[in-house]
Scaffold this motif. Structure first.
Motif, PDB file in Angstrom:
ATOM      1  N   ARG A   1      -7.092 -11.973  44.506  1.00 13.30           N
ATOM      2  CA  ARG A   1      -6.122 -12.118  43.419  1.00 13.30           C
ATOM      3  C   ARG A   1      -5.365 -10.809  43.237  1.00 13.30           C
ATOM      4  O   ARG A   1      -5.959  -9.728  43.234  1.00 13.30           O
ATOM      5  CB  ARG A   1      -6.827 -12.479  42.104  1.00 13.30           C
TER       6      ARG A   1
ATOM      7  N   ARG B   1     -12.154  -5.849  50.345  1.00 14.68           N
ATOM      8  CA  ARG B   1     -12.736  -5.155  49.195  1.00 14.68           C
ATOM      9  C   ARG B   1     -12.618  -3.642  49.350  1.00 14.68           C
ATOM     10  O   ARG B   1     -12.337  -2.919  48.385  1.00 14.68           O
ATOM     11  CB  ARG B   1     -14.206  -5.572  49.050  1.00 14.68           C
TER      12      ARG B   1
ATOM     13  N   ALA C   1     -15.596 -16.542  45.269  1.00 19.55           N
ATOM     14  CA  ALA C   1     -15.646 -17.203  43.966  1.00 19.55           C
ATOM     15  C   ALA C   1     -15.793 -18.717  44.112  1.00 19.55           C
ATOM     16  O   ALA C   1     -15.501 -19.289  45.159  1.00 19.55           O
ATOM     17  CB  ALA C   1     -14.376 -16.882  43.180  1.00 19.55           C
TER      18      ALA C   1
ATOM     19  N   THR D   1      -6.836  -7.232  42.267  1.00 14.41           N
ATOM     20  CA  THR D   1      -7.605  -7.260  41.019  1.00 14.41           C
ATOM     21  C   THR D   1      -8.909  -8.027  41.161  1.00 14.41           C
ATOM     22  O   THR D   1      -9.835  -7.833  40.372  1.00 14.41           O
ATOM     23  CB  THR D   1      -6.763  -7.891  39.893  1.00 14.41           C
ATOM     24  N   GLU D   2      -8.995  -8.914  42.163  1.00 17.42           N
ATOM     25  CA  GLU D   2     -10.240  -9.644  42.438  1.00 17.42           C
ATOM     26  C   GLU D   2     -10.420  -9.801  43.934  1.00 17.42           C
ATOM     27  O   GLU D   2      -9.506 -10.215  44.635  1.00 17.42           O
ATOM     28  CB  GLU D   2     -10.215 -11.039  41.799  1.00 17.42           C
ATOM     29  N   VAL D   3     -11.602  -9.453  44.423  1.00 15.74           N
ATOM     30  CA  VAL D   3     -11.985  -9.712  45.820  1.00 15.74           C
ATOM     31  C   VAL D   3     -13.427 -10.182  45.784  1.00 15.74           C
ATOM     32  O   VAL D   3     -14.343  -9.386  45.577  1.00 15.74           O
ATOM     33  CB  VAL D   3     -11.860  -8.452  46.712  1.00 15.74           C
ATOM     34  N   LYS D   4     -13.648 -11.461  45.972  1.00 15.64           N
ATOM     35  CA  LYS D   4     -15.010 -11.997  45.877  1.00 15.64           C
ATOM     36  C   LYS D   4     -15.089 -13.364  46.545  1.00 15.64           C
ATOM     37  O   LYS D   4     -14.070 -13.921  46.971  1.00 15.64           O
ATOM     38  CB  LYS D   4     -15.439 -12.102  44.408  1.00 15.64           C
TER      39      LYS D   4
ATOM     40  N   VAL E   1      -2.884 -15.801  43.719  1.00 14.80           N
ATOM     41  CA  VAL E   1      -4.215 -15.999  44.281  1.00 14.80           C
ATOM     42  C   VAL E   1      -4.089 -16.475  45.726  1.00 14.80           C
ATOM     43  O   VAL E   1      -3.251 -17.334  46.040  1.00 14.80           O
ATOM     44  CB  VAL E   1      -5.025 -17.034  43.456  1.00 14.80           C
TER      45      VAL E   1
ATOM     46  N   GLN F   1      -7.596 -24.981  41.951  1.00 13.14           N
ATOM     47  CA  GLN F   1      -7.401 -23.652  41.377  1.00 13.14           C
ATOM     48  C   GLN F   1      -6.071 -23.564  40.649  1.00 13.14           C
ATOM     49  O   GLN F   1      -5.965 -22.942  39.585  1.00 13.14           O
ATOM     50  CB  GLN F   1      -7.478 -22.586  42.477  1.00 13.14           C
TER      51      GLN F   1
END
Length: 462
Positions: free
Chosen positions: A356, A316, A328, A323-326, A361, A397
């Motif tokens: 992502r 992060r 999830a 575009t996404e770091v979590k 992903v 996914q």
């Protein structure tokens, strides 16, 4: 001539070690003992004894000697007995460490300096407050014991919190007063009047520093003061902090209601401090016969959570192009209509790290085990449950079967001879396992994490 021959032999030995990635020690005697693979000659009368420092995975500091006939003795090992030394697979009479053969007249120091420093770096990512200037001096220190590291962080953290002001919350009080305050406590007032006292009993709420958050801090500082592995210098700092907590009560460590802790804007600075207190009081605390305290190693559960959070926060903070770091949740790839009452029987697919970049992903599952592989029919394989889990995440996914979703099990390296590092193509999706060595220099740890991102997303400026 004899002296020159010994020096020449020693130089040849050091050259051979250097070829294996071993470095020589600095000549400054005040320097802290080095870490894995660093050796130093010591003169003991006419005998030259080689010293090797290696990190013992999650164990107490110890020193082992091999004599001229390779007989081994333990000089000091904290609570590590000869029997415990012998029971460890990574400490073998013939193999000092890994593939390094034991040699005559060798002193082996199993050292945790490097690993403890890496724990601090991991904590600094998990709790970003540690990256602030107040804590920078801790990063450069060397700690022989994990409890001394925690004492240093808490001493700085509590001192910093005292400057900002201790968290206060309303606490219910009961008092007998000459003037009513708050609510009248009628039964107690009647008892007071029977005693012919011109007072009333009342209950009221008062904004106080004597609350659960500060009580946990004070209890932890008291415990660390009685810990033999905390340095004298650190104890002086803890005593200074305790002077400002004199109005705060102490608790019994075993009776702290941890689940009652909730963080909001007014007390968010306490989250990191109280998490460290939890490490100290819940996982690591043991009482010795004389009433003092000592700490055991991290439990696998606590270390696993820190390991997972470190990896997530590292990506992060250091890979802004993602575009996404979590962490999830993955939705089940269900076909058709389903009754909501039936869907509740499906378990949630909660990932540890979900990355992502555009349409690609990567799902990472952080695993911190004492053994990374399972053994079946004399064959070492990945844990079945781990592989099935990451496979399920990836396939659900990638419901459209694009092949853009990959999965990786990221194991913390143990002292096993075989460590997994593999990648497979399952129906168009890349799924595999990688081993992260936490005992090496922290820059090499982060380089491995950068390499994982580069492998799946390509090279990007950091």
């Amino acid at each position: 001539m004899k002296k020159y021959a010994v020096i020449a032999a020693l130089l040849a030995l050091l050259t051979a070690l250097a070829a294996c990635g071993v470095q020589t020690l600095p000549t400054d005697e005040d320097d802290v003992p080095p870490v894995e693979g660093i050796s130093q000659p010591e003169e003991d009368g006419q005998t030259v004894t080689k010293v090797i420092y290696v990190p013992m995975w999650m164990q107490d500091y110890s020193v082992v000697y091999y004599d001229a006939d390779l007989n081994r003795t333990v000089e000091k090992g904290g609570d590590l007995t000869e029997e415990e030394i012998n029971s460890r697979e990574d400490i073998d009479p013939a193999l000092m460490y890994g593939d390094v053969l034991a040699e005559p007249n060798t002193k082996v120091e199993y050292d945790l300096h490097g690993f403890i420093q890496n724990i601090y770096y991991m904590l600094s990512y998990a709790y970003q407050v540690l990256q602030q200037q107040d804590y920078q001096c801790i990063a450069s220190e060397k700690f022989e014991h994990i409890d001394d590291l925690f004492a240093a962080i808490l001493a700085k953290g509590v001192s910093r919190q005292l400057k900002q002001g201790l968290y206060r919350e309303y606490v219910s009080r009961s008092e007998t007063r000459s003037v009513l305050r708050g609510k009248l406590d009628l039964p107690q007032t009647i008892k007071t009047r029977i005693q012919h006292k011109p007072q009333v009993a009342c209950t009221f709420d008062e904004l106080s520093e004597d609350n659960l958050y500060n009580q946990i801090l004070k209890t932890t500082l008291h415990v660390l003061l009685r810990d033999k592995n905390v340095s004298t210098e650190r104890k002086v700092e803890l005593k200074k902090a305790l002077l400002f907590l004199d109005t705060v009560s102490a608790l019994l460590p075993s009776q702290i209601p941890w689940k009652q802790l909730h963080y909001q804007r007014s007390n968010q600075n306490y989250e990191m401090l109280l998490n460290l207190c939890y490490f100290v009081l819940h996982d690591m605390l043991q009482t010795t016969e004389n009433g003092s305290y000592k700490m055991t190693a991290f439990s696998d559960e606590r270390m696993a959570k820190l390991y997972e959070r470190f990896i997530l926060e590292y990506y992060r903070q250091n890979h802004p192009y993602l575009t996404e770091v979590k962490a999830a949740q993955v939705k089940w790839d269900l076909v058709g209509e389903h009754d909501a009452a039936m869907l509740r029987f499906l378990p949630a697919m909660q990932t540890d790290i979900f990355l992502r970049f555009r349409e690609k992903v990567l799902i990472l599952d952080a695993k911190y085990y004492s053994q990374t592989l399972q053994q079946q029919f004399n064959k070492e394989t990945l844990h079945s449950a781990n592989l099935y889990q990451i496979y399920t995440y990836v396939k659900n996914q990638d419901a459209a079967h694009t092949g853009n979703v990959s999965g990786l099990l990221v194991y913390a390296k143990t002292q096993e001879a075989i460590t997994p590092d593999c990648l497979f193509n399952f129906g168009g999706n890349q799924i595999g396992a990688h081993t992260l060595d936490l005992n090496q220099d922290f820059r090499q740890i982060t380089a491995q994490l950068d390499g994982i991102a580069q492998q799946f997303f390509g090279k990007h400026p950091l």
